[in-house]
Design a protein around this motif. Structure first.
Motif, PDB file in Angstrom:
ATOM      1  N   GLY A  55       0.779  -1.230   0.000  1.00  0.00           N
ATOM      2  CA  GLY A  55       0.000   0.000   0.000  1.00  0.00           C
ATOM      3  C   GLY A  55       0.807   1.275   0.000  1.00  0.00           C
ATOM      4  N   VAL A  56       2.124   1.178   0.160  1.00  0.00           N
ATOM      5  CA  VAL A  56       2.961   2.377   0.087  1.00  0.00           C
ATOM      6  C   VAL A  56       3.053   2.800  -1.378  1.00  0.00           C
ATOM      7  CG1 VAL A  56       5.336   3.253   0.297  1.00  0.00           C
ATOM      8  CG2 VAL A  56       4.293   1.953   2.170  1.00  0.00           C
ATOM      9  N   LEU A  57       2.818   4.080  -1.612  1.00  0.00           N
ATOM     10  CA  LEU A  57       2.977   4.653  -2.949  1.00  0.00           C
ATOM     11  C   LEU A  57       4.051   5.722  -2.842  1.00  0.00           C
ATOM     12  CD1 LEU A  57       0.137   5.544  -5.395  1.00  0.00           C
ATOM     13  CD2 LEU A  57       2.252   6.840  -5.312  1.00  0.00           C
ATOM     14  N   ARG A  58       5.132   5.522  -3.568  1.00  0.00           N
ATOM     15  CA  ARG A  58       6.239   6.482  -3.573  1.00  0.00           C
ATOM     16  C   ARG A  58       6.221   7.198  -4.927  1.00  0.00           C
ATOM     17  NH1 ARG A  58       9.734   5.738   0.750  1.00  0.00           N
ATOM     18  NH2 ARG A  58       9.555   3.722   1.783  1.00  0.00           N
ATOM     19  N   GLY A  59       6.159   8.519  -4.870  1.00  0.00           N
ATOM     20  CA  GLY A  59       6.176   9.288  -6.106  1.00  0.00           C
ATOM     21  C   GLY A  59       4.923  10.118  -6.258  1.00  0.00           C
ATOM     22  N   LEU A  60       4.889  10.739  -7.326  1.00  0.00           N
ATOM     23  CA  LEU A  60       5.705  10.703  -8.541  1.00  0.00           C
ATOM     24  C   LEU A  60       6.865  11.688  -8.392  1.00  0.00           C
ATOM     25  CD1 LEU A  60       2.629  10.871 -10.863  1.00  0.00           C
ATOM     26  CD2 LEU A  60       4.084   8.892 -10.636  1.00  0.00           C
ATOM     27  N   HIS A  61       8.090  11.230  -8.496  1.00  0.00           N
ATOM     28  CA  HIS A  61       9.272  12.037  -8.210  1.00  0.00           C
ATOM     29  C   HIS A  61      10.073  12.360  -9.467  1.00  0.00           C
ATOM     30  CE1 HIS A  61       9.188   9.900  -4.063  1.00  0.00           C
ATOM     31  NE2 HIS A  61       8.366  10.923  -4.081  1.00  0.00           N
ATOM     32  N   TYR A  62      10.732  13.513  -9.418  1.00  0.00           N
ATOM     33  CA  TYR A  62      11.667  13.926 -10.468  1.00  0.00           C
ATOM     34  C   TYR A  62      12.505  15.058  -9.909  1.00  0.00           C
ATOM     35  CZ  TYR A  62       8.297  17.737 -11.298  1.00  0.00           C
ATOM     36  OH  TYR A  62       7.451  18.817 -11.154  1.00  0.00           O
TER      37      TYR A  62
END
Length: 181
Positions: A55-62
């Motif tokens: 269930g962990v959602l990482r992002g959206l990264h840039y």
């Protein structure tokens, strides 16, 4: 190694050949010659490893300065991995592609510079490893809203609310975000 362009051709799905028996398996996750022939980076500046629970959602990264290309893979568990084109001059600006990466399909995703990247953990735990073409640059680190309706990512959430970092929960929509020309 099989290298496939996805619906956004700059994003590549890589599937190494795995050789296994009752002792385990062996695979080659990186080969400079194969990557060069496929037009992919062969020089990497940083390796990262994260562990997350279901269930962990990482992002959206840039990052805006020295944008990173990333080669991502899962060494334990299963994730749904996503790349969003945030290059305003691109015909696929605001579009996304996704793939399931796991410790059993051995798939890797190459996310080029100019894309926001994120993943959702689908297994009880996942170890996520990735190579970066440039070093992390804290001052230009950015997040994009994971559930922006203008992008419309079809996250396989199955009715659960994802666990987000504070910066990801407060991330702007694409229309308000700093992006690439």
């Amino acid at each position: 190694m099989k290298v496939e362009a996805l619906a956004i051709p700059d994003v590549k799905l890589l599937t190494p050949r795995a050789f296994g028996d009752d002792r385990g398996f062996f695979l080659e996750s990186y080969n400079a010659r194969v990557f060069e022939e496929a037009g992919l980076p062969t020089e990497w500046r940083q390796d990262n490893h994260s562990r997350s629970v279901r269930g962990v959602l990482r992002g959206l990264h840039y990052q805006l300065v020295e944008p990173q290309g990333k080669l991502v893979r899962v060494t334990r568990g299963v994730v749904f991995d996503v790349a969003v084109d945030i290059r305003r001059s691109s015909p696929s600006f605001g579009k996304w592609v996704g793939a399931e990466l796991s410790d059993s399909n051995y798939a890797m995703l190459y996310v080029p510079p100019g894309f926001a990247h994120g993943f959702l953990v689908l297994s009880d735990v996942a170890d996520f490893c990735y190579k970066c073409t440039t070093l992390w640059h804290q001052a230009s680190d950015r997040s994009l809203r994971f559930d922006d309706p203008a992008i419309g990512i079809d996250w396989p959430l199955d009715g659960i609310a994802p666990q987000l970092a504070a910066k990801d929960a407060a991330a702007p929509l694409l229309a308000e975000a700093e992006t690439f020309a």
